[in-house]
Design an enzyme around this catalytic site. Structure first.
Site, PDB file in Angstrom:
ATOM      1  N   ARG A   1       4.143  45.971  43.907  1.00  0.00           N
ATOM      2  CA  ARG A   1       5.364  46.620  43.386  1.00  0.00           C
ATOM      3  C   ARG A   1       5.289  46.827  41.870  1.00  0.00           C
ATOM      4  O   ARG A   1       5.760  47.820  41.336  1.00  0.00           O
ATOM      5  CB  ARG A   1       6.581  45.743  43.705  1.00  0.00           C
ATOM      6  CG  ARG A   1       6.936  45.662  45.180  1.00  0.00           C
ATOM      7  CD  ARG A   1       8.121  44.698  45.382  1.00  0.00           C
ATOM      8  NE  ARG A   1       9.232  45.058  44.520  1.00  0.00           N
ATOM      9  CZ  ARG A   1      10.099  46.027  44.800  1.00  0.00           C
ATOM     10  NH1 ARG A   1      10.000  46.711  45.910  1.00  0.00           N
ATOM     11  NH2 ARG A   1      11.075  46.302  43.958  1.00  0.00           N
TER      12      ARG A   1
ATOM     13  N   ASP B   1      14.874  54.952  40.707  1.00  0.00           N
ATOM     14  CA  ASP B   1      14.667  54.084  41.866  1.00  0.00           C
ATOM     15  C   ASP B   1      13.410  54.472  42.638  1.00  0.00           C
ATOM     16  O   ASP B   1      13.011  55.639  42.659  1.00  0.00           O
ATOM     17  CB  ASP B   1      15.903  54.191  42.777  1.00  0.00           C
ATOM     18  CG  ASP B   1      15.971  53.060  43.791  1.00  0.00           C
ATOM     19  OD1 ASP B   1      15.280  52.041  43.594  1.00  0.00           O
ATOM     20  OD2 ASP B   1      16.711  53.202  44.781  1.00  0.00           O
TER      21      ASP B   1
ATOM     22  N   GLU C   1      22.175  43.000  38.405  1.00  0.00           N
ATOM     23  CA  GLU C   1      21.851  42.505  39.754  1.00  0.00           C
ATOM     24  C   GLU C   1      20.338  42.290  39.938  1.00  0.00           C
ATOM     25  O   GLU C   1      19.911  41.605  40.872  1.00  0.00           O
ATOM     26  CB  GLU C   1      22.345  43.491  40.828  1.00  0.00           C
ATOM     27  CG  GLU C   1      23.861  43.516  41.012  1.00  0.00           C
ATOM     28  CD  GLU C   1      24.625  44.156  39.853  1.00  0.00           C
ATOM     29  OE1 GLU C   1      24.121  45.149  39.287  1.00  0.00           O
ATOM     30  OE2 GLU C   1      25.694  43.632  39.486  1.00  0.00           O
ATOM     31  N   ASN C   2      19.525  42.878  39.047  1.00  0.00           N
ATOM     32  CA  ASN C   2      18.067  42.779  39.226  1.00  0.00           C
ATOM     33  C   ASN C   2      17.534  41.345  39.048  1.00  0.00           C
ATOM     34  O   ASN C   2      16.395  41.053  39.421  1.00  0.00           O
ATOM     35  CB  ASN C   2      17.321  43.735  38.282  1.00  0.00           C
ATOM     36  CG  ASN C   2      17.408  45.194  38.700  1.00  0.00           C
ATOM     37  OD1 ASN C   2      17.352  46.090  37.878  1.00  0.00           O
ATOM     38  ND2 ASN C   2      17.535  45.446  40.011  1.00  0.00           N
TER      39      ASN C   2
HETATM   40  C1  FPP Z   1      14.056  50.494  40.677  1.00  0.00           C
HETATM   41  O1  FPP Z   1      12.970  50.636  41.559  1.00  0.00           O
HETATM   42  C2  FPP Z   1      13.534  50.318  39.358  1.00  0.00           C
HETATM   43  C3  FPP Z   1      13.748  49.244  38.573  1.00  0.00           C
HETATM   44  C4  FPP Z   1      14.588  48.082  38.942  1.00  0.00           C
HETATM   45  C5  FPP Z   1      13.106  49.139  37.263  1.00  0.00           C
HETATM   46  C6  FPP Z   1      12.940  50.431  36.557  1.00  0.00           C
HETATM   47  C7  FPP Z   1      11.987  50.218  35.494  1.00  0.00           C
HETATM   48  C8  FPP Z   1      11.091  51.134  35.090  1.00  0.00           C
HETATM   49  C9  FPP Z   1      10.995  52.515  35.600  1.00  0.00           C
HETATM   50  C10 FPP Z   1      10.200  50.767  34.005  1.00  0.00           C
HETATM   51  C11 FPP Z   1      10.918  51.054  32.735  1.00  0.00           C
HETATM   52  C12 FPP Z   1      10.197  50.507  31.633  1.00  0.00           C
HETATM   53  C13 FPP Z   1      10.315  50.969  30.399  1.00  0.00           C
HETATM   54  C14 FPP Z   1       9.569  50.326  29.357  1.00  0.00           C
HETATM   55  C15 FPP Z   1      11.150  52.124  30.064  1.00  0.00           C
HETATM   56  P1  FPP Z   1      12.767  49.531  42.681  1.00  0.00           P
HETATM   57  O2  FPP Z   1      11.784  48.576  42.200  1.00  0.00           O
HETATM   58  O3  FPP Z   1      14.106  48.975  43.032  1.00  0.00           O
HETATM   59  O4  FPP Z   1      12.176  50.353  43.827  1.00  0.00           O
HETATM   60  P2  FPP Z   1      12.382  50.074  45.372  1.00  0.00           P
HETATM   61  O5  FPP Z   1      13.791  50.495  45.694  1.00  0.00           O
HETATM   62  O6  FPP Z   1      11.370  50.966  45.965  1.00  0.00           O
HETATM   63  O7  FPP Z   1      12.139  48.638  45.615  1.00  0.00           O
END
Ligand code: FPP
Length: 235
Positions: free
Chosen positions: A28, A15, A62-63
């Site tokens: 983002r 996260d 949920e994403n």
């Molecule tokens: C949460 O951070 C992260 C995600 C919903 C996506 C995670 C994906 C990656 C790390 C890329 C993975 C890709 C591969 C190919 C393995 P957020 O965006 O919710 O962060 P925030 O809470 O700061 O908004």
């Protein structure tokens, strides 16, 4: 289990990509891109540390509530980055796996995931699993439906329902339970991730964002895990 042993299965909620990028005045999506690079570092470090299963939450059920442009970016990032990781998987003898309902992804992405799973299926050092369109509630609901259908067909009796049978009907049917669940980004919740499999997992939270997470942090988490007393409900 002897608490001095390293965890066999580590699961990570990656996260904070978006907040990290915003804090630098960037989009983002840049955070997700850097986050996908951190996956390489943590995969290599996990192999070197003798971890057998590493499961990463890459996209939750949920994403889909996010703006369509961010969802599209995450799907195309998955497509390009997984193909690029073939050398990483070969050099580190990593078997690639996915959990979740990937049938919603574009056909070419489903084909690519299948190809990389096939290509790496004999690698034995570690299993790297990406949770894609994954949610525990979806997973447990699907397991209930499958078991109910088998009962209706007369292939199972209600008395056959056991923890073991439920385990066998989860996406993680061939994986051990989670020993250590890590979440970056400062939030202290488990967000529908591996709820059944983490029943007795040790939880470790990091305030830093996923793009800032390093192999030293992973080592720290494993050290802390080794000092926890795991009683599994016993004394
Ligand atoms: C949460 O951070 C992260 C995600 C919903 C996506 C995670 C994906 C990656 C790390 C890329 C993975 C890709 C591969 C190919 C393995 P957020 O965006 O919710 O962060 P925030 O809470 O700061 O908004």
């Amino acid at each position: 289990m002897n608490a001095a042993l390293p965890p066999k299965h580590i699961a990570i909620i990656m996260d904070g990509n978006g907040r990290w990028a915003s804090s630098l005045g960037k989009r983002r999506t840049y955070g997700h891109y850097i986050g996908s690079k951190i996956v390489d570092d943590i995969t290599k470090a996990s192999v070197a540390l003798g971890i057998k299963y590493l499961t990463l939450y890459a996209f939750s059920t949920e994403n889909w509530k996010r703006p369509a442009s961010e969802v599209r970016f995450l799907i195309s990032l998955l497509h390009t980055q997984i193909q690029k990781k073939e050398t990483l998987f070969a050099e580190n003898e990593v078997r690639f796996n996915t959990i979740g309902d990937v049938s919603v992804y574009p056909q070419k992405t489903q084909d690519m995931l299948k190809r990389v799973r096939e290509l790496t299926k004999n690698n034995k050092r570690m299993v790297l699993t990406l949770a894609l369109n994954y949610g525990s509630k979806l997973e447990i609901t699907a397991a209930c439906k499958k078991i109910a259908a088998d009962i209706k067909k007369g292939e199972l009796n209600v008395s056959d329902i056991s923890e073991d049978l439920i385990n066998k009907n989860l996406f993680t049917y061939d994986m051990p339970d989670v020993d250590l669940l890590i979440r970056t980004g400062g939030e202290k919740r488990v967000s529908n991730f591996l709820l059944w499999q983490s029943s007795y997992a040790e939880l470790i939270f990091f305030d830093k964002y996923w793009p800032e997470f390093t192999k030293e942090d992973l080592k720290k988490a494993i050290e802390e895990f080794k000092h926890r007393k795991r009683r599994f409900g016993g004394l």
